[in-house]
Write a protein that holds these residues in place. Structure first.
Motif, PDB file in Angstrom:
ATOM      1  N   ARG A   1      -6.047   0.600   2.909  1.00  0.00           N
ATOM      2  CA  ARG A   1      -4.839   1.409   3.123  1.00  0.00           C
ATOM      3  C   ARG A   1      -4.233   1.905   1.810  1.00  0.00           C
ATOM      4  O   ARG A   1      -3.439   2.837   1.810  1.00  0.00           O
ATOM      5  CB  ARG A   1      -3.815   0.596   3.907  1.00  0.00           C
ATOM      6  N   PHE A   2      -4.581   1.256   0.700  1.00  0.00           N
ATOM      7  CA  PHE A   2      -4.065   1.717  -0.583  1.00  0.00           C
ATOM      8  C   PHE A   2      -4.910   2.907  -1.041  1.00  0.00           C
ATOM      9  O   PHE A   2      -6.082   2.777  -1.352  1.00  0.00           O
ATOM     10  CB  PHE A   2      -4.128   0.602  -1.628  1.00  0.00           C
ATOM     11  N   LYS A   3      -4.284   4.088  -1.107  1.00  0.00           N
ATOM     12  CA  LYS A   3      -4.989   5.329  -1.395  1.00  0.00           C
ATOM     13  C   LYS A   3      -5.081   5.561  -2.898  1.00  0.00           C
ATOM     14  O   LYS A   3      -4.510   4.844  -3.708  1.00  0.00           O
ATOM     15  CB  LYS A   3      -4.252   6.497  -0.735  1.00  0.00           C
ATOM     16  N   SER A   4      -5.754   6.627  -3.222  1.00  0.00           N
ATOM     17  CA  SER A   4      -5.843   7.033  -4.624  1.00  0.00           C
ATOM     18  C   SER A   4      -4.488   7.497  -5.139  1.00  0.00           C
ATOM     19  O   SER A   4      -3.670   8.029  -4.388  1.00  0.00           O
ATOM     20  CB  SER A   4      -6.852   8.171  -4.759  1.00  0.00           C
ATOM     21  N   MET A   5      -4.223   7.273  -6.421  1.00  0.00           N
ATOM     22  CA  MET A   5      -3.023   7.776  -7.075  1.00  0.00           C
ATOM     23  C   MET A   5      -3.500   8.729  -8.170  1.00  0.00           C
ATOM     24  O   MET A   5      -3.681   8.349  -9.331  1.00  0.00           O
ATOM     25  CB  MET A   5      -2.186   6.631  -7.623  1.00  0.00           C
TER      26      MET A   5
ATOM     27  N   TYR B   1       0.820  -1.207   0.000  1.00  0.00           N
ATOM     28  CA  TYR B   1       0.000   0.000   0.000  1.00  0.00           C
ATOM     29  C   TYR B   1       0.853   1.256   0.000  1.00  0.00           C
ATOM     30  O   TYR B   1       0.404   2.340  -0.391  1.00  0.00           O
ATOM     31  CB  TYR B   1      -0.944   0.004   1.210  1.00  0.00           C
ATOM     32  N   GLN B   2       2.130   1.120   0.381  1.00  0.00           N
ATOM     33  CA  GLN B   2       3.023   2.288   0.389  1.00  0.00           C
ATOM     34  C   GLN B   2       3.227   2.872  -1.002  1.00  0.00           C
ATOM     35  O   GLN B   2       3.624   4.034  -1.144  1.00  0.00           O
ATOM     36  CB  GLN B   2       4.370   1.917   1.006  1.00  0.00           C
ATOM     37  N   LEU B   3       2.976   2.070  -2.048  1.00  0.00           N
ATOM     38  CA  LEU B   3       3.098   2.610  -3.393  1.00  0.00           C
ATOM     39  C   LEU B   3       2.151   3.782  -3.618  1.00  0.00           C
ATOM     40  O   LEU B   3       2.417   4.651  -4.454  1.00  0.00           O
ATOM     41  CB  LEU B   3       2.821   1.520  -4.434  1.00  0.00           C
ATOM     42  N   SER B   4       1.050   3.798  -2.891  1.00  0.00           N
ATOM     43  CA  SER B   4       0.091   4.884  -3.083  1.00  0.00           C
ATOM     44  C   SER B   4       0.583   6.201  -2.492  1.00  0.00           C
ATOM     45  O   SER B   4      -0.068   7.240  -2.661  1.00  0.00           O
ATOM     46  CB  SER B   4      -1.272   4.513  -2.498  1.00  0.00           C
ATOM     47  N   ASN B   5       1.737   6.168  -1.804  1.00  0.00           N
ATOM     48  CA  ASN B   5       2.368   7.422  -1.369  1.00  0.00           C
ATOM     49  C   ASN B   5       3.001   8.166  -2.534  1.00  0.00           C
ATOM     50  O   ASN B   5       3.359   9.344  -2.403  1.00  0.00           O
ATOM     51  CB  ASN B   5       3.445   7.139  -0.319  1.00  0.00           C
ATOM     52  N   LEU B   6       3.192   7.478  -3.648  1.00  0.00           N
ATOM     53  CA  LEU B   6       3.878   8.059  -4.800  1.00  0.00           C
ATOM     54  C   LEU B   6       2.887   8.897  -5.585  1.00  0.00           C
ATOM     55  O   LEU B   6       2.376   8.496  -6.631  1.00  0.00           O
ATOM     56  CB  LEU B   6       4.478   6.941  -5.656  1.00  0.00           C
TER      57      LEU B   6
ATOM     58  N   PRO C   1     -10.211  -1.223  -5.439  1.00  0.00           N
ATOM     59  CA  PRO C   1     -11.043  -0.008  -5.505  1.00  0.00           C
ATOM     60  C   PRO C   1     -10.263   1.278  -5.737  1.00  0.00           C
ATOM     61  O   PRO C   1     -10.842   2.271  -6.208  1.00  0.00           O
ATOM     62  CB  PRO C   1     -11.746   0.005  -4.144  1.00  0.00           C
ATOM     63  N   PHE C   2      -8.964   1.310  -5.431  1.00  0.00           N
ATOM     64  CA  PHE C   2      -8.214   2.548  -5.654  1.00  0.00           C
ATOM     65  C   PHE C   2      -8.241   2.950  -7.135  1.00  0.00           C
ATOM     66  O   PHE C   2      -8.116   4.137  -7.465  1.00  0.00           O
ATOM     67  CB  PHE C   2      -6.770   2.403  -5.160  1.00  0.00           C
ATOM     68  N   ILE C   3      -8.412   1.974  -8.007  1.00  0.00           N
ATOM     69  CA  ILE C   3      -8.394   2.258  -9.446  1.00  0.00           C
ATOM     70  C   ILE C   3      -9.518   3.216  -9.830  1.00  0.00           C
ATOM     71  O   ILE C   3      -9.336   4.098 -10.688  1.00  0.00           O
ATOM     72  CB  ILE C   3      -8.489   0.946 -10.239  1.00  0.00           C
ATOM     73  N   PHE C   4     -10.674   3.093  -9.158  1.00  0.00           N
ATOM     74  CA  PHE C   4     -11.814   3.928  -9.526  1.00  0.00           C
ATOM     75  C   PHE C   4     -11.571   5.402  -9.197  1.00  0.00           C
ATOM     76  O   PHE C   4     -12.272   6.280  -9.713  1.00  0.00           O
ATOM     77  CB  PHE C   4     -13.079   3.449  -8.811  1.00  0.00           C
ATOM     78  N   GLN C   5     -10.595   5.681  -8.335  1.00  0.00           N
ATOM     79  CA  GLN C   5     -10.300   7.053  -7.941  1.00  0.00           C
ATOM     80  C   GLN C   5      -9.207   7.682  -8.806  1.00  0.00           C
ATOM     81  O   GLN C   5      -8.839   8.834  -8.606  1.00  0.00           O
ATOM     82  CB  GLN C   5      -9.881   7.090  -6.470  1.00  0.00           C
ATOM     83  N   CYS C   6      -8.682   6.893  -9.738  1.00  0.00           N
ATOM     84  CA  CYS C   6      -7.620   7.391 -10.622  1.00  0.00           C
ATOM     85  C   CYS C   6      -8.277   7.987 -11.869  1.00  0.00           C
ATOM     86  O   CYS C   6      -8.261   7.398 -12.953  1.00  0.00           O
ATOM     87  CB  CYS C   6      -6.663   6.265 -10.983  1.00  0.00           C
TER      88      CYS C   6
END
Length: 573
Positions: A171-175, A146-151, A194-199
């Motif tokens: 924990r995986f946020k939007s990118m 999930y730390q990848l979503s910090n990028l 689900p993070f994909i839907f926020q991209c």
């Protein structure tokens, strides 16, 4: 097309507080020395070396003040780990790092012969200025951290070709900066992360070759409105294609093949006016091909193979004049080919096999389809003759028309298709003789004319087919002797002439070294079997019964240890 992009632009880009160039070089050397194999011979700081600055090293790019800003190591033969590659204190001016094509294994260092699978280190999330992250085609395992979503600045994320699992959905946020996301060939399951839907800036999304089992989420079509490339091939998505697909007005490639999608193909798919590639193959749909598909004037590739379709081919399909690939095989399509299909002047590959298509192959189709490389219409109910216009298909490699109701003679013009590699007209009602022009097809590797009503003798020109590997003339009314020219077919692997009226001696020099299967059964051959019939030792199938052969069994058969009788093999009178 976007996948090709990753072969040329596969890089990290990040920016940190400055560190001395010497430290940058030493950090890279430490990592190089940890690799099990590499081709980085120029990476050295020895005073005797001409490459005392890392700016002259293979794959290194520096800025004007000598700081390393780019590393491109694609196809450098690297094998090892990134265990000793630091993500924080060195290489802080680095903009690009290309790792595609390396054999990199994350985790603890091991010997080449004992490579272990490893996870993506969570520390990579510290590279806050990273723009492009590509870890394609390694052996990475475990959940996507999930730390990848910090990028937050990453625009291209390519993690395909690994063994990665779903990230933590909470924990995986939007990118928000992400425009290209490739997660194909992994072990993702159940629902789309689900993070994909926020991209909302996503242009390219590839989730193919995973194990998703849900319905296609509507959010893909309502939240990702600038999406141009969507690939969900070979998963287990089920249910209908959402009608909300109409929202993707920018879509250029839609690949939904090899899933469990059902229902009918929605007519809304015709609203994607920019669509160039549409793949819906190998899904259990039912119903018709929607006539709205004729609105896809930019469409170049349409694949609806084995998709349960049960209708006629819509006339409107002929409006898709940019089509170069059309695959509708293995459905239950009925009726004749619509005349509008003659407008598909750019078509190069046409597959309509294993349907119930009827009617004739009209000359005006062939006159307009001059770009054809492959024409596969087998296993249908086509009738009438093969038009002489078939000879205008000069680019054709594959002409497959077997198992129809075609009648009449083989047109002489068939000998004009000089690029033909495979010709299969078997299981029809063809009559007359085999035209000598067949000898013009010097590139032909497979010729099957079995189970027709062909008569006459086998033309001497058959011996000109030097590349022929497979020849099946069985179940016809051919007569006369086999021409001596067949001894020139040096690449022949399979020869079937059974159930004809051939007579006389088989040429004594016949015996290609590559011959694996041959059947002379049920003819009127006399004399001896060719003495060199198994000179190559590859023969595994031989039948010659119900002839009038005499003499002894050819001594070369002792070479054929793989030859096992499955029926009466030789009947000698």
């Amino acid at each position: 097309m976007r996948e090709v992009f990753y072969y040329f632009l596969l890089l990290f880009s990040f920016s940190f507080l400055q560190t001395p160039a010497q430290e940058e070089a030493e950090a890279l050397l430490k990592w190089k020395n940890s690799l099990s194999s590499h081709g980085l011979t120029s990476w050295s700081l020895n005073s005797s070396s001409s490459t005392t600055t890392p700016c002259n090293w293979t794959g290194i790019r520096c800025n004007k003040i000598g700081r390393i800003v780019g590393i491109n190591l694609a196809k450098s033969g690297l094998i090892g780990t990134l265990y000793q590659f630091t993500f924080t204190i060195h290489l802080t001016s680095l903009f690009t790092l290309n790792t595609l094509g390396l054999t990199l294994f994350w985790g603890f260092p091991t010997q080449v012969s004992q490579l272990r699978l490893g996870a993506i280190p969570s520390e990579i999330g510290n590279l806050l200025n990273l723009r492009v992250l590509c870890l394609f085609n390694n052996s990475l395992v475990g959940p996507i951290p999930y730390q990848l979503s910090n990028l937050r600045q990453v625009s291209h994320l390519h993690l395909g070709g690994n063994y990665l699992e779903n990230p933590d959905p909470i924990r995986f946020k939007s990118m928000a900066s992400l425009t290209d996301l490739n997660l194909h060939y992994n072990l993702l399951t159940l629902e789309v992360p689900p993070f994909i839907f926020q991209c909302s800036k996503l242009i390219f999304l590839d989730l193919s070759y995973n194990n998703f089992t849900s319905m296609i989420p509507v959010q893909l079509f309502t939240s990702l409105k600038v999406l141009k490339f969507l690939n969900l091939t070979q998963n287990q998505f089920e249910g209908p294609i959402p009608m909300e697909i109409k929202n993707l007005a920018e879509l250029q490639e839609l690949k939904l093949g090899e899933n469990r999608l059902n229902g009918t193909i929605p007519s809304e798919i015709g609203l994607q006016s920019n669509l160039r590639i549409l793949e819906l193959h190998e899904n259990p749909f039912h119903g018709p091909i929607p006539s709205s598909i004729g609105s896809l004037r930019m469409l170049e590739r349409l694949n609806i193979l084995k998709a349960g379709l049960n209708s006629s081919i819509p006339y409107e399909l002929g409006f898709c004049t940019n089509l170069s690939f059309l695959e509708l095989s293995q459905n239950n399509l009925v009726g004749p080919l619509p005349p509008s299909m003659a407008s598909l002047t750019r078509i190069s590959e046409l597959g309509l096999s294993s349907n119930q298509i009827s009617g004739e192959i009209h000359p005006f189709f062939l006159s307009n389809w001059t770009e054809l490389i492959s024409l596969q219409l087998h296993k249908n109910n086509l009738s009438g003759t093969i038009p002489p216009e078939i000879g205008s298909l000069h680019k054709l490699n594959f002409l497959i028309l077997f198992q129809n109701q075609l009648s009449g003679s083989m047109p002489w013009e068939i000998g004009n298709i000089l690029n033909l590699y495979e010709l299969d007209l078997s299981n029809n009602h063809l009559t007359g003789f085999i035209p000598p022009s067949i000898g013009n097809l010097s590139r032909l590797a497979k010729l099957s004319l079995m189970n027709n009503q062909l008569s006459g003798t086998l033309p001497h020109e058959m011996g000109k087919l030097k590349r022929l590997q497979f020849l099946d003339l069985s179940l016809n009314k051919l007569h006369g002797t086999l021409p001596s020219s067949i001894t020139h077919l040096e690449n022949l692997n399979s020869l079937y002439v059974h159930y004809n009226n051939f007579s006389g001696n088989i040429p004594k020099d016949f015996g290609p070294s590559s011959l694996g299967s041959v059947s002379f059964s049920v003819n009127n051959f006399t004399g001896k079997l060719p003495p060199q019939i198994c000179i190559g030792g590859k023969l595994v199938y031989l039948t010659a019964d119900q002839n009038m052969f005499d003499g002894s069994i050819p001594p070369s058969l002792k070479n054929c240890t793989g030859l096992a009788p499955r029926r009466p093999v030789i009947q000698i009178r």
